[in-house]
Design a protein around this motif. Structure first.
Motif, PDB file in Angstrom:
ATOM      1  N   ARG A 421       0.841  -1.097  -0.050  1.00 11.84           N
ATOM      2  CA  ARG A 421       0.034   0.140   0.160  1.00 11.84           C
ATOM      3  C   ARG A 421       0.821   1.275   0.159  1.00 11.84           C
ATOM      4  N   LEU A 422       1.971   1.428   0.718  1.00 15.84           N
ATOM      5  CA  LEU A 422       2.805   2.370   0.830  1.00 15.84           C
ATOM      6  C   LEU A 422       3.540   2.626  -0.366  1.00 15.84           C
ATOM      7  N   LYS A 423       3.920   1.596  -0.996  1.00 16.35           N
ATOM      8  CA  LYS A 423       4.761   1.740  -2.349  1.00 16.35           C
ATOM      9  C   LYS A 423       3.713   2.333  -3.244  1.00 16.35           C
ATOM     10  N   PHE A 424       2.346   1.679  -3.321  1.00 17.71           N
ATOM     11  CA  PHE A 424       1.280   2.206  -4.280  1.00 17.71           C
ATOM     12  C   PHE A 424       0.958   3.529  -3.945  1.00 17.71           C
ATOM     13  N   LYS A 425       0.930   3.976  -2.751  1.00 15.45           N
ATOM     14  CA  LYS A 425       0.707   5.363  -2.379  1.00 15.45           C
ATOM     15  C   LYS A 425       1.866   6.434  -2.797  1.00 15.45           C
ATOM     16  N   ALA A 426       3.031   5.798  -2.722  1.00 17.87           N
ATOM     17  CA  ALA A 426       4.050   6.573  -3.187  1.00 17.87           C
ATOM     18  C   ALA A 426       4.220   6.935  -4.540  1.00 17.87           C
ATOM     19  N   GLU A 427       3.771   5.768  -5.195  1.00 11.94           N
ATOM     20  CA  GLU A 427       3.810   6.035  -6.668  1.00 11.94           C
ATOM     21  C   GLU A 427       2.699   7.121  -7.184  1.00 11.94           C
ATOM     22  N   ALA A 428       1.482   6.894  -6.395  1.00  8.30           N
ATOM     23  CA  ALA A 428       0.605   7.935  -6.648  1.00  8.30           C
ATOM     24  C   ALA A 428       0.726   9.193  -6.458  1.00  8.30           C
ATOM     25  N   LEU A 429       1.608   9.482  -5.170  1.00  5.84           N
ATOM     26  CA  LEU A 429       1.881  10.767  -4.727  1.00  5.84           C
ATOM     27  C   LEU A 429       2.838  11.331  -5.610  1.00  5.84           C
ATOM     28  N   LYS A 430       3.899  10.392  -6.315  1.00  2.00           N
ATOM     29  CA  LYS A 430       4.902  10.806  -7.009  1.00  2.00           C
ATOM     30  C   LYS A 430       4.468  11.332  -8.226  1.00  2.00           C
ATOM     31  N   LEU A 431       3.252  10.401  -8.743  1.00  2.93           N
ATOM     32  CA  LEU A 431       2.620  10.771 -10.287  1.00  2.93           C
ATOM     33  C   LEU A 431       1.651  12.212  -9.943  1.00  2.93           C
ATOM     34  N   ALA A 432       1.014  12.418  -8.937  1.00  4.92           N
ATOM     35  CA  ALA A 432       0.180  13.381  -8.526  1.00  4.92           C
ATOM     36  C   ALA A 432       1.123  14.578  -8.392  1.00  4.92           C
ATOM     37  N   PHE A 433       2.181  14.409  -7.523  1.00  4.31           N
ATOM     38  CA  PHE A 433       3.266  15.752  -7.471  1.00  4.31           C
ATOM     39  C   PHE A 433       3.583  16.145  -8.947  1.00  4.31           C
ATOM     40  N   THR A 434       4.113  15.037  -9.710  1.00  6.47           N
ATOM     41  CA  THR A 434       4.618  15.542 -11.078  1.00  6.47           C
ATOM     42  C   THR A 434       3.464  16.041 -12.098  1.00  6.47           C
ATOM     43  N   GLU A 435       2.525  15.618 -12.148  1.00  6.04           N
ATOM     44  CA  GLU A 435       1.444  16.299 -12.936  1.00  6.04           C
ATOM     45  C   GLU A 435       0.960  17.587 -12.070  1.00  6.04           C
ATOM     46  N   LEU A 436       0.720  17.647 -11.119  1.00  6.44           N
ATOM     47  CA  LEU A 436       0.401  18.842 -10.534  1.00  6.44           C
ATOM     48  C   LEU A 436       1.355  20.053 -10.645  1.00  6.44           C
ATOM     49  N   ALA A 437       2.826  19.575 -10.547  1.00  5.59           N
ATOM     50  CA  ALA A 437       3.701  20.648 -10.739  1.00  5.59           C
ATOM     51  C   ALA A 437       3.789  21.219 -12.110  1.00  5.59           C
ATOM     52  N   ALA A 438       3.420  20.249 -13.139  1.00  7.70           N
ATOM     53  CA  ALA A 438       3.369  20.670 -14.284  1.00  7.70           C
ATOM     54  C   ALA A 438       2.433  21.587 -14.713  1.00  7.70           C
ATOM     55  N   ALA A 439       1.094  21.145 -14.069  1.00 11.81           N
ATOM     56  CA  ALA A 439      -0.100  22.145 -14.177  1.00 11.81           C
ATOM     57  C   ALA A 439       0.381  23.321 -13.599  1.00 11.81           C
ATOM     58  N   ILE A 440       0.901  23.383 -12.411  1.00  9.40           N
ATOM     59  CA  ILE A 440       1.396  24.836 -11.792  1.00  9.40           C
ATOM     60  C   ILE A 440       2.058  25.637 -12.770  1.00  9.40           C
ATOM     61  N   GLU A 441       3.354  24.925 -13.213  1.00 12.17           N
ATOM     62  CA  GLU A 441       4.025  25.764 -14.062  1.00 12.17           C
ATOM     63  C   GLU A 441       3.307  26.362 -15.445  1.00 12.17           C
ATOM     64  N   ASP A 442       2.342  25.542 -15.967  1.00 10.65           N
ATOM     65  CA  ASP A 442       1.567  26.139 -16.963  1.00 10.65           C
ATOM     66  C   ASP A 442       0.828  27.389 -16.464  1.00 10.65           C
ATOM     67  N   ILE A 443       0.345  27.299 -15.375  1.00  8.53           N
ATOM     68  CA  ILE A 443      -0.651  28.361 -14.827  1.00  8.53           C
ATOM     69  C   ILE A 443       0.503  29.618 -14.800  1.00  8.53           C
ATOM     70  N   ARG A 444       1.625  29.278 -13.983  1.00 10.71           N
ATOM     71  CA  ARG A 444       2.360  30.441 -14.053  1.00 10.71           C
ATOM     72  C   ARG A 444       2.826  31.152 -15.387  1.00 10.71           C
ATOM     73  N   ARG A 445       3.033  30.286 -16.277  1.00 10.78           N
ATOM     74  CA  ARG A 445       3.368  30.652 -17.668  1.00 10.78           C
ATOM     75  C   ARG A 445       2.385  31.602 -18.269  1.00 10.78           C
ATOM     76  N   SER A 446       1.027  31.095 -18.162  1.00 10.44           N
ATOM     77  CA  SER A 446      -0.114  31.817 -18.501  1.00 10.44           C
ATOM     78  C   SER A 446      -0.240  33.060 -17.792  1.00 10.44           C
ATOM     79  N   ALA A 447      -0.042  33.079 -16.514  1.00 11.03           N
ATOM     80  CA  ALA A 447      -0.328  34.524 -15.791  1.00 11.03           C
ATOM     81  C   ALA A 447       1.006  35.325 -15.921  1.00 11.03           C
ATOM     82  N   GLY A 448       2.235  34.659 -16.156  1.00  6.45           N
ATOM     83  CA  GLY A 448       3.447  35.718 -16.329  1.00  6.45           C
ATOM     84  C   GLY A 448       3.141  36.788 -17.396  1.00  6.45           C
TER      85      GLY A 448
END
Length: 580
Positions: A421-448
């Motif tokens: 479960r912890l490994k699955f959760k870690a993979e899910a968190l890693k994927l969510a963090f990667t996707e969310l960080a990319a989305a945040i960067e897109d937002i920054r670039r659009s607001a910049g």
């Protein structure tokens, strides 16, 4: 957000109680040096963001005063009124809300008040100092890590459209959660894997012990059989030795009885059972000597002859004595015969018993071996008993280990599921963090670009030759360009123009990032290096920002050492003490 009222007591140069009321639009504070301009700005900042270090708070205490208190009242765009109080001496805090025509306490917890202030202003102290608070010595927007992080968080929050939940904070939590799970030393996955290894080790040990259970049980049975054999051997040896000893005793008794009977038989013999060998020769020699003495006396002399006769008589008499029959008294003879008869019965009984015990007679070598074995058996019994006890204890422990195997297997399964479960959760968190960080960067670039465009508009009202560009890098990095967007070629801005460039960037950041909250803009004489034409343009910009003090305008607090051209001084300094 509009500041309405500020109360000061014991703060910097304001030792006596002072009250400042603010207008909704442009507030112009003018005064000479040391008139209290910086003190008012610092009081507003400390009311919103009090210093945490005691040395910093102590440096703000007015000389000769024992307490330092601040209170700031403000109104939000929705009409809600709030009051934040700070006791910098005791480091106590209070937050009030205006309800039912009175100030109602809300909280005294520093963290709760900080959260409310951050929500109302839209920024923390780092962002406050880089956007809303513009000092004459620090107009530039630095690219420090804390400012970049705060700007990015606020930018994402506004550009994301929620106004409440920061995806940057969510991404940080996702990253922190991933690190918490996958850390190489204290990560939960590492801990769970270690616990799984411990559980597997315990299960392996229990299974190994259980595997020895059959062997130990067999050894225990063999030891028990050996004990039984030794006990039987000891019993048999004792019985055989007892009977052999009985045979030896009977033989000794028979021998003694026979010897006694022989003595009695000799005593009861009437005549001597035998004549000594010298008796008859002694008689013959005596007779010859006597005969020789008679002849000597007759033929030669009488005296020698008499001597020979005497010697012959003695020798013959001694031999004759040995031929004399021996007799026993009648009474003694009867007693001896009775004893001889009794001994005869004893001999016959002993002979009969020896016939019965003949099968138990042992040769001396066999008897000695059996005695030696009898002495060895107790030590072997003791060793076998010790081994039996040890094996019994081992068997109990092994049985417990075997009984614990199902529970240990369950524990291993639980730990394995937790690790999965912890490994699955870690993979899910890693994927969510990667996707969310990319989305945040897109937002920054659009607001910049929005921030750069707003800053360009403000800058060109002051100097139309320049514009604000956005560096093509991650995050927010602004640069000065020509009005058409082309970059400079080995040319830096003058100090005055650089101040105006960064002032325009600050105003744009406040408008884009904090536009929904519209907090006040605080200016500490930032236009010192401007010529009169650009200063006039900046003053017009302030009037434009402030509007007419209505809800569409921004409250501006402008502090100047000189009377600003084209602006009305609303608060001449120094301020007058509040009557008691």
């Amino acid at each position: 957000m509009i500041f309405e009222r500020l109360e000061i007591r014991g703060f910097r140069s304001y030792a006596e109680p002072i009250e400042v009321r603010f207008d909704g639009g442009l507030n112009v504070f003018m005064g000479r040096n040391e008139a209290g301009k910086t003190g008012l700005l610092r009081a507003i900042q400390c009311a919103l963001f009090p210093p945490s270090r005691g040395t910093d708070r102590h440096s703000l205490l007015a000389e000769g005063e024992g307490e330092c208190r601040l209170a700031l009242e403000y109104r939000l765009p929705g009409g809600e009124r709030w009051r934040v109080e700070r006791d910098l001496t005791a480091y106590k805090h209070a937050l009030h809300a205006w309800r039912d025509n009175s100030w109602e306490p809300v909280s005294t917890a520093l963290s709760d008040i900080a959260d409310v202030v951050r929500a109302h202003t839209g920024c923390d102290e780092a962002l406050f100092e880089r956007t809303l608070l513009v000092r004459h010595e620090a107009v530039e927007v630095p690219a420090s890590a804390d400012v970049t992080k705060t700007l990015a968080a606020r930018l994402e929050l506004v550009a994301g459209g929620s106004g409440r939940v920061s995806a940057v904070a969510a991404a940080a939590k996702l990253e922190a959660g991933f690190k918490k799970l996958s850390g190489p030393y204290k990560g939960e996955i590492v801990v769970a894997a270690e616990r799984l290894r411990e559980a597997l080790g315990g299960l392996d040990r229990a299974q190994a012990l259980a595997g020895r259970l059959v062997e130990t049980r067999s050894r225990l049975e063999q030891t028990a059989e050996a004990l039984t054999r030794l006990e039987l051997e000891q019993t048999d040896a004792a019985a055989v030795l007892k009977r052999a000893r009985d045979v030896a005793a009977a033989e000794r008794d028979l021998k003694d009885a026979q010897e006694k009977r022989a003595m009695l038989d000799q005593a009861l013999t009437v005549a001597a059972p035998s004549v000594p060998a010298w008796a008859w020769p002694a008689i013959a020699a005596g007779a010859l000597l006597a005969l020789a003495g008679v002849l000597l006396a007759l033929l030669w002399q009488a005296v020698p002859g008499a001597g020979f006769v005497l010697c012959g008589a003695v020798a013959a008499g001694a031999g004759a004595l040995q031929l004399r029959p021996r007799t026993v008294a009648p009474a003694a003879q009867a007693e001896l015969e009775a004893r001889r008869s009794s001994l005869g019965r004893d001999v016959r009984e002993l002979q009969a018993r020896l016939e019965e015990l003949a099968v138990y007679r042992l040769a001396p070598a066999a008897f000695e071996r059996l005695q030696r074995r009898e002495r060895e058996i107790p030590a072997e019994l003791a060793a076998a008993n010790r081994e039996h006890g040890s094996l019994s204890n081992q068997l109990i422990d092994l049985a417990h280990a075997a009984e614990a195997i199902p529970e240990l297997e369950d524990a291993v399964a639980v730990q394995q599921r937790r690790l999965d479960r912890l490994k699955f959760k870690a993979e899910a968190l890693k994927l969510a963090f990667t996707e969310l960080a990319a989305a945040i960067e897109d937002i920054r670039r659009s607001a910049g670009p929005r921030i750069a465009a707003a800053a360009t508009g403000r800058l060109q009202t002051i100097t139309p030759d320049y514009a604000v560009g956005l560096e093509d890098t991650a995050g927010l990095t602004f640069r000065a360009t020509w009005a058409d967007g082309s970059p400079f070629e080995r040319r830096d801005l003058s100090d005055g123009t650089a101040d105006q460039f960064y002032f325009a960037v600050r105003v744009a950041l406040a408008e884009v990032l904090l536009g929904d909250l519209n907090p006040p803009l605080l200016l500490d004489d930032p236009f010192r290096y401007c010529d009169s034409e650009r200063r006039a343009a900046l003053h017009r910009l302030l009037l434009e920002l402030a509007g007419d003090g209505g809800p569409e305008g921004r409250q501006v607090l402008y502090f100047s050492v000189e009377e600003p051209e084209g602006l009305l001084v609303t608060h001449p300094l120094p301020l007058v003490r509040v009557p008691a």
